[in-house]
Design an enzyme around this catalytic site. Structure first.
Site, PDB file in Angstrom:
ATOM      1  N   HIS A   1      -0.382  -9.655  -4.905  1.00  0.00           N
ATOM      2  CA  HIS A   1       0.464  -9.246  -5.923  1.00  0.00           C
ATOM      3  C   HIS A   1       0.887 -10.403  -6.730  1.00  0.00           C
ATOM      4  O   HIS A   1       0.633 -11.648  -6.564  1.00  0.00           O
ATOM      5  CB  HIS A   1       1.874  -8.830  -5.320  1.00  0.00           C
ATOM      6  CG  HIS A   1       2.342  -9.833  -4.583  1.00  0.00           C
ATOM      7  ND1 HIS A   1       2.216  -9.914  -2.833  1.00  0.00           N
ATOM      8  CD2 HIS A   1       3.589 -10.709  -4.527  1.00  0.00           C
ATOM      9  CE1 HIS A   1       3.046 -10.658  -2.611  1.00  0.00           C
ATOM     10  NE2 HIS A   1       3.807 -11.288  -3.358  1.00  0.00           N
TER      11      HIS A   1
ATOM     12  N   GLY B   1       4.189 -19.451  -0.159  1.00  0.00           N
ATOM     13  CA  GLY B   1       5.442 -18.772  -0.223  1.00  0.00           C
ATOM     14  C   GLY B   1       5.446 -17.295  -0.333  1.00  0.00           C
ATOM     15  O   GLY B   1       6.229 -16.325  -0.544  1.00  0.00           O
TER      16      GLY B   1
ATOM     17  N   THR C   1       5.351 -13.572   1.145  1.00  0.00           N
ATOM     18  CA  THR C   1       5.799 -12.820   2.008  1.00  0.00           C
ATOM     19  C   THR C   1       5.425 -11.653   2.453  1.00  0.00           C
ATOM     20  O   THR C   1       5.696 -10.828   3.467  1.00  0.00           O
ATOM     21  CB  THR C   1       7.336 -12.869   2.072  1.00  0.00           C
ATOM     22  OG1 THR C   1       7.723 -12.000   0.888  1.00  0.00           O
ATOM     23  CG2 THR C   1       7.974 -14.173   1.846  1.00  0.00           C
TER      24      THR C   1
ATOM     25  N   CYS D   1       0.780  -1.238   0.139  1.00  0.00           N
ATOM     26  CA  CYS D   1       0.117  -0.048  -0.041  1.00  0.00           C
ATOM     27  C   CYS D   1       0.916   1.224   0.056  1.00  0.00           C
ATOM     28  O   CYS D   1       0.866   2.253  -0.816  1.00  0.00           O
ATOM     29  CB  CYS D   1      -0.898   0.041   1.182  1.00  0.00           C
ATOM     30  SG  CYS D   1      -2.161  -1.236   0.858  1.00  0.00           S
TER      31      CYS D   1
ATOM     32  N   ASN E   1       1.889 -16.042  -5.252  1.00  0.00           N
ATOM     33  CA  ASN E   1       1.987 -16.974  -3.986  1.00  0.00           C
ATOM     34  C   ASN E   1       1.159 -16.477  -3.046  1.00  0.00           C
ATOM     35  O   ASN E   1       0.812 -15.363  -2.826  1.00  0.00           O
ATOM     36  CB  ASN E   1       3.334 -16.720  -3.516  1.00  0.00           C
ATOM     37  CG  ASN E   1       4.376 -16.897  -4.461  1.00  0.00           C
ATOM     38  OD1 ASN E   1       4.364 -17.947  -5.172  1.00  0.00           O
ATOM     39  ND2 ASN E   1       5.639 -16.064  -4.537  1.00  0.00           N
TER      40      ASN E   1
HETATM   41  P1  5GP Z   1       6.121 -12.882  -2.251  1.00  0.00           P
HETATM   42  O1  5GP Z   1       7.257 -13.868  -1.589  1.00  0.00           O
HETATM   43  O2  5GP Z   1       5.169 -12.349  -1.031  1.00  0.00           O
HETATM   44  O3  5GP Z   1       5.314 -13.627  -3.265  1.00  0.00           O
HETATM   45  O4  5GP Z   1       6.802 -11.726  -3.094  1.00  0.00           O
HETATM   46  C1  5GP Z   1       7.053 -10.700  -2.318  1.00  0.00           C
HETATM   47  C2  5GP Z   1       8.062  -9.907  -3.234  1.00  0.00           C
HETATM   48  O5  5GP Z   1       8.228  -8.449  -2.899  1.00  0.00           O
HETATM   49  C3  5GP Z   1       9.399 -10.480  -3.207  1.00  0.00           C
HETATM   50  O6  5GP Z   1       9.635 -10.945  -4.458  1.00  0.00           O
HETATM   51  C4  5GP Z   1      10.192  -9.471  -2.918  1.00  0.00           C
HETATM   52  O7  5GP Z   1      11.615  -9.363  -3.289  1.00  0.00           O
HETATM   53  C5  5GP Z   1       9.581  -8.200  -3.126  1.00  0.00           C
HETATM   54  N1  5GP Z   1       9.599  -6.799  -2.076  1.00  0.00           N
HETATM   55  C6  5GP Z   1       9.568  -7.123  -0.873  1.00  0.00           C
HETATM   56  N2  5GP Z   1       9.929  -5.975  -0.237  1.00  0.00           N
HETATM   57  C7  5GP Z   1      10.098  -4.913  -1.294  1.00  0.00           C
HETATM   58  C8  5GP Z   1      10.474  -3.721  -1.578  1.00  0.00           C
HETATM   59  O8  5GP Z   1      10.517  -2.930  -0.671  1.00  0.00           O
HETATM   60  N3  5GP Z   1      10.554  -3.059  -2.749  1.00  0.00           N
HETATM   61  C9  5GP Z   1      10.042  -3.859  -3.845  1.00  0.00           C
HETATM   62  N4  5GP Z   1      10.532  -3.363  -5.216  1.00  0.00           N
HETATM   63  N5  5GP Z   1      10.031  -5.139  -3.814  1.00  0.00           N
HETATM   64  C10 5GP Z   1      10.236  -5.758  -2.509  1.00  0.00           C
HETATM   65 ZN    ZN Z   2      -1.911  -3.307   1.285  1.00  0.00          ZN
END
Ligand code: 5GP
Ligand code: ZN
Length: 113
Positions: free
Chosen positions: A99, A92, A94, A6, A86
């Site tokens: 997204h 997975g 995080t 957000c 994910n």
């Molecule tokens: P998830 O693991 O939840 O599917 O993907 C989260 C993604 O967000 C990860 O690929 C991680 O590298 C990315 N990510 C986490 N924090 C940040 C951030 O502060 N900026 C950007 N550009 N990407 C982020």
């Molecule tokens: Zn949000």
């Protein structure tokens, strides 16, 4: 709300923007897993795919259309790419804001790890 994505969509935390409209924000992943690694998010906070309903799921189709447009514009449509969501711990996830990863630029392999 204390949500990283957000804040990124609102410009409160910097990101490398690749796309924006009224509903969707797109930016480069900070830890790219492929030569092209874009994150597409709805601007509205939806915690995960588990929170999708008939009422709010329209944005998901829009996100896929945005991915197709970016693929053509950035030149990876013909070679191919992967759109990943994910969901939850075993999935997975995080960051707790729905997204979609758009990964391109190398052979991604299957099945995923
Ligand atoms: P998830 O693991 O939840 O599917 O993907 C989260 C993604 O967000 C990860 O690929 C991680 O590298 C990315 N990510 C986490 N924090 C940040 C951030 O502060 N900026 C950007 N550009 N990407 C982020
Ligand atoms: Zn949000």
């Amino acid at each position: 709300m204390d949500c990283l994505f957000c804040k990124i969509a609102a410009g409160e935390i910097p990101s490398t923007k690749v796309y924006e409209d009224d509903l969707v924000y797109g930016f480069l992943d900070i830890d790219p897993q492929a030569p092209t690694h874009i994150i597409l998010i709805p601007k509205a906070h939806i915690a995960s795919a588990n929170e999708l309903t008939e009422e709010n799921a329209g944005v998901v189709g829009h996100i896929f259309a945005v991915a197709a447009k970016l693929a053509k514009e950035q030149g990876f449509a013909d070679a191919g790419y992967r759109i990943v969501n994910n969901c939850g711990k075993d999935g997975g996830q995080t960051v707790g804001h729905l997204h979609f990863h758009v990964l391109a630029g190398r052979n991604l392999g299957w099945p995923p790890g």
